[in-house]
Design a protein around this motif. Structure first.
Motif, PDB file in Angstrom:
ATOM      1  N   GLU A   1       3.823  -2.857   0.090  1.00  0.00           N
ATOM      2  CA  GLU A   1       2.660  -3.247  -0.711  1.00  0.00           C
ATOM      3  C   GLU A   1       3.036  -3.966  -2.008  1.00  0.00           C
TER       4      GLU A   1
ATOM      5  N   ARG B   1       1.686   1.735  -2.439  1.00  0.00           N
ATOM      6  CA  ARG B   1       0.589   1.731  -3.420  1.00  0.00           C
ATOM      7  C   ARG B   1      -0.597   2.438  -2.761  1.00  0.00           C
ATOM      8  N   SER B   2      -1.818   1.987  -3.012  1.00  0.00           N
ATOM      9  CA  SER B   2      -2.953   2.822  -2.567  1.00  0.00           C
ATOM     10  C   SER B   2      -3.292   2.682  -1.086  1.00  0.00           C
TER      11      SER B   2
ATOM     12  N   PHE C   1       3.130   3.960  -6.310  1.00  0.00           N
ATOM     13  CA  PHE C   1       3.211   3.068  -7.475  1.00  0.00           C
ATOM     14  C   PHE C   1       1.795   2.674  -7.900  1.00  0.00           C
ATOM     15  N   CYS C   2       0.993   3.705  -8.199  1.00  0.00           N
ATOM     16  CA  CYS C   2      -0.412   3.554  -8.582  1.00  0.00           C
ATOM     17  C   CYS C   2      -0.857   4.905  -9.138  1.00  0.00           C
ATOM     18  N   ILE C   3      -2.175   5.023  -9.426  1.00  0.00           N
ATOM     19  CA  ILE C   3      -2.683   6.318  -9.907  1.00  0.00           C
ATOM     20  C   ILE C   3      -2.869   7.286  -8.744  1.00  0.00           C
ATOM     21  N   ALA C   4      -3.499   6.758  -7.691  1.00  0.00           N
ATOM     22  CA  ALA C   4      -3.965   7.631  -6.615  1.00  0.00           C
ATOM     23  C   ALA C   4      -2.829   8.219  -5.793  1.00  0.00           C
TER      24      ALA C   4
ATOM     25  N   ARG D   1     -13.204   4.341  -6.058  1.00  0.00           N
ATOM     26  CA  ARG D   1     -12.862   4.395  -4.638  1.00  0.00           C
ATOM     27  C   ARG D   1     -14.074   3.956  -3.816  1.00  0.00           C
TER      28      ARG D   1
ATOM     29  N   HIS E   1      -9.720  -5.210  -4.595  1.00  0.00           N
ATOM     30  CA  HIS E   1      -8.948  -4.070  -5.130  1.00  0.00           C
ATOM     31  C   HIS E   1      -7.860  -4.541  -6.115  1.00  0.00           C
TER      32      HIS E   1
ATOM     33  N   ASN F   1      -2.006   1.858 -15.302  1.00  0.00           N
ATOM     34  CA  ASN F   1      -2.908   0.735 -15.032  1.00  0.00           C
ATOM     35  C   ASN F   1      -4.327   0.961 -15.566  1.00  0.00           C
TER      36      ASN F   1
HETATM   37  O1  LIG Z   1      -3.957   3.161  -9.006  1.00  0.00           O
HETATM   38  C1  LIG Z   1      -4.838   3.276  -8.133  1.00  0.00           C
HETATM   39  O2  LIG Z   1      -5.289   4.366  -7.750  1.00  0.00           O
HETATM   40  C2  LIG Z   1      -5.404   2.071  -7.530  1.00  0.00           C
HETATM   41  O3  LIG Z   1      -6.416   2.117  -6.883  1.00  0.00           O
HETATM   42  C3  LIG Z   1      -4.637   0.823  -7.634  1.00  0.00           C
HETATM   43  O4  LIG Z   1      -4.046   0.692  -6.401  1.00  0.00           O
HETATM   44  P1  LIG Z   1      -3.063  -0.507  -6.019  1.00  0.00           P
HETATM   45  O5  LIG Z   1      -1.766  -0.227  -6.695  1.00  0.00           O
HETATM   46  O6  LIG Z   1      -3.682  -1.779  -6.544  1.00  0.00           O
HETATM   47  O7  LIG Z   1      -2.995  -0.445  -4.543  1.00  0.00           O
END
Ligand SMILES: O=C(O)C(=O)COP(=O)(O)O
Ligand SMILES: NC(=O)C1=CN([C@@H]2O[C@H](COP(=O)(O)OP(=O)(O)OC[C@H]3O[C@@H](n4cnc5c(N)ncnc54)[C@H](O)[C@@H]3O)[C@@H](O)[C@H]2O)C=CC1
Length: 419
Positions: A21, A63-64, A85-88, A243, A297, A111
């Motif tokens: 990703e 990532r997400s 490598f994101c929040i989720a 989401r 996204h 982010n």
């Molecule tokens: O950080 C998150 O939870 C996001 O939704 C960002 O996701 P991404 O890194 O753009 O796939």
């Protein structure tokens, strides 16, 4: 002052990293500086293809989008850690990962500011119908109108979910003259002049703009449907950068087509393509709604956010691999010991993930009875426990014997040694 010793893995070959990703180059460089072998890919994989890709991988970066299920984890026998490598982290079966001794890391807020800035851009764009004017101009149509276009100054912004993103947005929106109210399941300190309201319904009824910043949870799935949209002010706007599952899209389309809502901005969708290209075909009804801004996204997708996330998550993963430190892992008992010093040449660190059942430490202490245990730290989380043991004056042959003995204990999940 004594420098920390650079530890090397005892029973693992060269560390292999797979980054999917389009994870940022800051991460690639950080891993390469450690001598890790890095493979990257801009898209994601699913099913058997993902299983095959993971065969000899020690660290997976996603990532997400990439879904890591129990079935995938059951086949990934060499996997030691996953970096989101994101929040989720909801895309990973965290419990199943923990039970296999795989630590999962994320970047909880690097982010957040990027998302908040995009929401501000969307609020102004919706209030001025910029999406429609832009589309018309690209089609050669000059359509100078002021009807239905507003300043955002003095308007009410209703934030659902006042966490890292929601609270950051609150501050910027107030600086632009908006009045901010929020709804959250937790009682939280309002920043600036923002105010918390008791119910979602109250927030929906009072706001000119509703913006959603809640995670994907059982309670947030389908949270905004026909009833909630009917509660929103006539002529108000809905924004979703959280989401895709939070908003029931057919109800949103009805709200927009009836004119009850004056516009919407969406960055996330219940079903999203796994790679870039002409794949956004699942929601044709959205395309001809008036004043709707659709983005793929990208709310957290800025150079700054991605570079910072790349550095943060890769650093956490390297600490886990090299030193065993699990601090910051979202699914793992938190364990960290002070570094082994450079002059402790014959000290090794045993990293043992095991089932959280009685008697394990007694058994371990028996195994280490004739060794000089310098320090030891144990912690547990739900079904798993993690113990880190620094053992001094230990030979390579003794390490092999310790490794084999610990690996054959009944509660063993994963054992590594660094020395
Ligand atoms: O950080 C998150 O939870 C996001 O939704 C960002 O996701 P991404 O890194 O753009 O796939
Ligand atoms: N579109 C994108 O690129 C991005 C999307 N996101 C999404 O945004 C979400 C929010 O991010 P953060 O603010 O960092 O999360 P956070 O965890 O800091 O805040 C979420 C807030 O929502 C609240 N909440 C949970 N359930 C709720 C409910 N039923 N009703 C009301 N409030 C509820 C929590 O108490 C918390 O205060 C993330 O979980 C992620 O899904 C995050 C970053 C980028």
């Amino acid at each position: 002052m004594q420098k920390p010793k650079t530890l090397k893995p005892f029973n693992t070959s060269k560390i292999k990293v797979l980054l999917l990703e389009d994870v940022n180059p800051t991460a690639i460089n950080t891993f390469k500086e450690q001598g890790y072998q890095v493979e990257t890919c801009a898209k994601t994989f699913v099913g058997q293809e993902l299983i095959d890709k993971l065969r000899d991988v020690h660290i997976l970066g996603i990532r997400s989008k990439t879904k890591i299920t129990k079935e995938i984890l059951d086949e990934a026998n060499n996997l030691l850690a996953i970096g989101c490598f994101c929040i989720a982290t909801e895309q990973v079966d965290l419990k199943a990962a923990g039970k296999k001794g795989i630590a999962v890391y994320n970047s909880p807020f690097k982010n957040s500011h990027s998302v908040a800035e995009l929401v501000i851009g969307e609020i102004i764009s919706l209030a001025r119908q910029l999406g429609d004017r832009n589309r018309e101009m690209h089609n050669g149509i000059w359509n100078k109108v002021s009807r239905g276009c507003f300043e955002i100054r003095g308007k009410i912004l209703g934030i659902v979910g006042y966490g890292h993103v929601g609270s950051q947005l609150s501050v910027i929106a107030e600086a632009l003259g908006m009045r901010v109210y929020f709804y959250d399941v937790l009682q939280l300190m309002p920043l600036g002049s923002a105010r918390q309201v008791e119910t979602l319904d109250e927030l929906l009824a009072m706001s000119d703009f509703i913006t959603l910043h809640v995670p994907e949870l059982k309670d947030t799935r389908g949270m905004i449907g026909a009833r909630e949209i009917s509660l929103m002010k006539y002529g108000s706007f809905l924004i979703n950068n959280g989401r895709g599952s939070t908003v029931q899209l057919p109800a949103l389309v009805d709200g927009l087509k009836s004119g009850h809502l004056a516009g919407a901005a969406l960055d996330v969708y219940p079903k999203q393509p796994t790679s870039n290209g002409p794949h956004f075909t699942d929601y044709p009804d959205l395309l001809d709604c008036p004043n709707v801004i659709l983005t793929p996204h990208v709310a957290g997708a800025t150079e700054e956010a991605q570079a910072n996330i790349g550095l943060e998550v890769s650093t956490s993963l390297i600490q886990f691999i090299n030193d065993g430190t699990s601090l910051g892992a979202v699914n793992f008992p938190q364990v960290g010991l002070r570094a082994i010093r450079e002059d402790d040449a014959s000290t090794a660190r045993v990293l043992h993930v095991h089932q959280n059942i009685p008697g394990v430490l007694r058994e371990l202490n028996k195994i280490f009875a004739n060794h000089n245990v310098e320090k030891q730290y144990s912690n547990s989380k739900d079904d798993i426990a993690y113990v880190m043991i620094d053992v001094a004056n230990v030979s390579f042959t003794q390490l092999q014997s310790l490794y084999d003995t610990i690996n054959s204990t009944e509660a063993n999940i994963k054992t590594r040694i660094v020395y």
